[in-house]
Design an enzyme around this catalytic site. Structure first.
Site, PDB file in Angstrom:
ATOM      1  N   ASP A   9       0.857  -1.245   0.122  1.00  0.00           N
ATOM      2  CA  ASP A   9       0.102   0.005   0.000  1.00  0.00           C
ATOM      3  C   ASP A   9       0.739   1.377  -0.140  1.00  0.00           C
ATOM      4  O   ASP A   9       0.786   2.004   0.912  1.00  0.00           O
ATOM      5  CB  ASP A   9      -0.755  -0.211   1.109  1.00  0.00           C
ATOM      6  CG  ASP A   9      -0.256   0.116   2.464  1.00  0.00           C
ATOM      7  OD1 ASP A   9       0.875  -0.459   2.646  1.00  0.00           O
ATOM      8  OD2 ASP A   9      -1.042   0.580   3.448  1.00  0.00           O
ATOM      9  N   HIS A 239       8.912  -1.373   9.200  1.00  0.00           N
ATOM     10  CA  HIS A 239       8.047  -2.570   9.354  1.00  0.00           C
ATOM     11  C   HIS A 239       7.999  -3.516   8.014  1.00  0.00           C
ATOM     12  O   HIS A 239       8.216  -4.405   8.220  1.00  0.00           O
ATOM     13  CB  HIS A 239       6.551  -1.918   9.291  1.00  0.00           C
ATOM     14  CG  HIS A 239       6.502  -1.059  10.438  1.00  0.00           C
ATOM     15  ND1 HIS A 239       6.053  -1.597  11.692  1.00  0.00           N
ATOM     16  CD2 HIS A 239       6.102   0.274  10.456  1.00  0.00           C
ATOM     17  CE1 HIS A 239       5.839  -0.569  12.546  1.00  0.00           C
ATOM     18  NE2 HIS A 239       5.832   0.561  11.950  1.00  0.00           N
TER      19      HIS A 239
END
Ligand code: RIB
Ligand code: CA
Length: 310
Positions: A9, A239
């Protein structure tokens, strides 16, 4: 050669994950599928193409889900910017660019490569849930799914309970965990221990190529946002790159097999929790709980600094 699909994303740290993946010599990145998440899908698609363009890499990119399965889409732009990429690329026109749909690409490649395929997800699990829903008999052959998401033994980042990728589409995540596919969960438990700091951004400024300057600019936005939100953390979390790292080098982490569920009750919506109260508590997930941060960050910066130097 390991075959990989990245489902993203994009997103600042997704962009870093893309650079890390294309900087590996033993990975064949078959394609990148995009979804809404930190920004609308038009943005994550455009951002992904711009990141690849800046790195001079020709990897096919596919547009996927625009909305969560059952809920309204939310995004506030605070951590990644309104354009998803640190306000470096700005507004995107809604377009009807025809590419193969992300979900169909995932199904097609799983049919072709079966257990040789690793799917790494770094956004909400909507594309993957839709692929499993559409072709469960094909998707069951996938080799591994490595998912950046969740927080099992540590607090969330959207609220006390929930991590962002799970929280924006908890129904998709719930569906994927119930599918019994081989999931490795790379949650905040480990990603908050792998950090990028201001010296790393300075190094990209020093490298000075156009890609390095672009990466320095959007990552600085993310670092500044982290400073406001997590003043005690000495940097921002890698992340999504960590999910790529673990997909390629599983020995970077210690995992525990657990039966993970996504809480769908309003008060704790999106919490990833081990459920030991079911009749069937057979583990469905390998949960990463310890990471060799030093080894990971060394490899990450070696490979990314290299690719940004060209
Ligand atoms: O919670 C962190 C995750 O949310 C990362 O994947 C980040 O890019 C956002 O999607
Ligand atoms: Ca992401």
């Amino acid at each position: 050669m390991k075959k990989m699909i990245l489902d993203v994303d994009t997103g600042v740290d997704d962009a870093l994950a893309i650079a890390y993946a294309v900087g590996q010599s033993d990975v064949e990145l078959l394609g990148i599928t995009t979804t809404f998440g930190v920004a609308p899908v038009e943005y994550s698609y455009r951002n992904t193409k711009s990141v690849l363009g800046s790195l001079n890499k020709d990897v096919p990119v596919y547009k996927g889900s625009k909305e969560p399965l059952k809920r309204e889409r939310v995004h506030d732009g605070k951590i990644h910017g309104n354009d998803g990429i640190g306000e470096t690329l700005g507004y995107v026109e809604e377009s009807e660019t025809i590419t193969k749909d992300a979900v169909d690409f995932i199904i097609e490649q799983t049919k072709k490569y079966k257990s040789d395929l690793i799917i790494v997800t770094t956004g909400p699990l909507t594309n993957l849930a839709r692929a499993i829903d559409k072709e469960p008999q094909i998707m069951k052959y996938v080799g591994r799914i490595v998912t950046m998401g969740g927080a099992v033994a540590s607090p969330g980042n959207v609220n006390k309970f929930a991590e962002a990728n799970i929280s924006v589409d908890p129904d998709a995540a719930d569906f994927v965990f119930k599918s019994r596919l081989p999931i490795t969960l790379v949650g905040l438990d480990v990603t908050r221990k792998t950090l990028l700091n201001k010296d790393n951004v300075k190094e990209w400024e020093r490298i000075g190529t156009s890609s390095a300057k672009f990466f320095a600019a959007f990552t600085q936005f993310y670092l500044d946002a982290y400073k406001k939100i997590h003043p005690t953390l000495k940097g921002c979390a890698l992340h999504d790159p960590l999910a790529v790292g673990i997909a390629l080098y599983p020995e970077l982490v210690r995992t525990i097999p657990m039966h993970i569920e996504v809480d769908l009750s309003e008060e704790v919506l999106g919490r990833t929790v081990e459920n030991t109260n079911l009749e069937d508590t057979e583990p469905n997930t390998l949960v990463c709980l310890q990471v060799d941060s030093k080894r990971f960050t060394e490899d990450f910066f070696n490979k990314v600094n290299n690719i940004l130097s060209v």
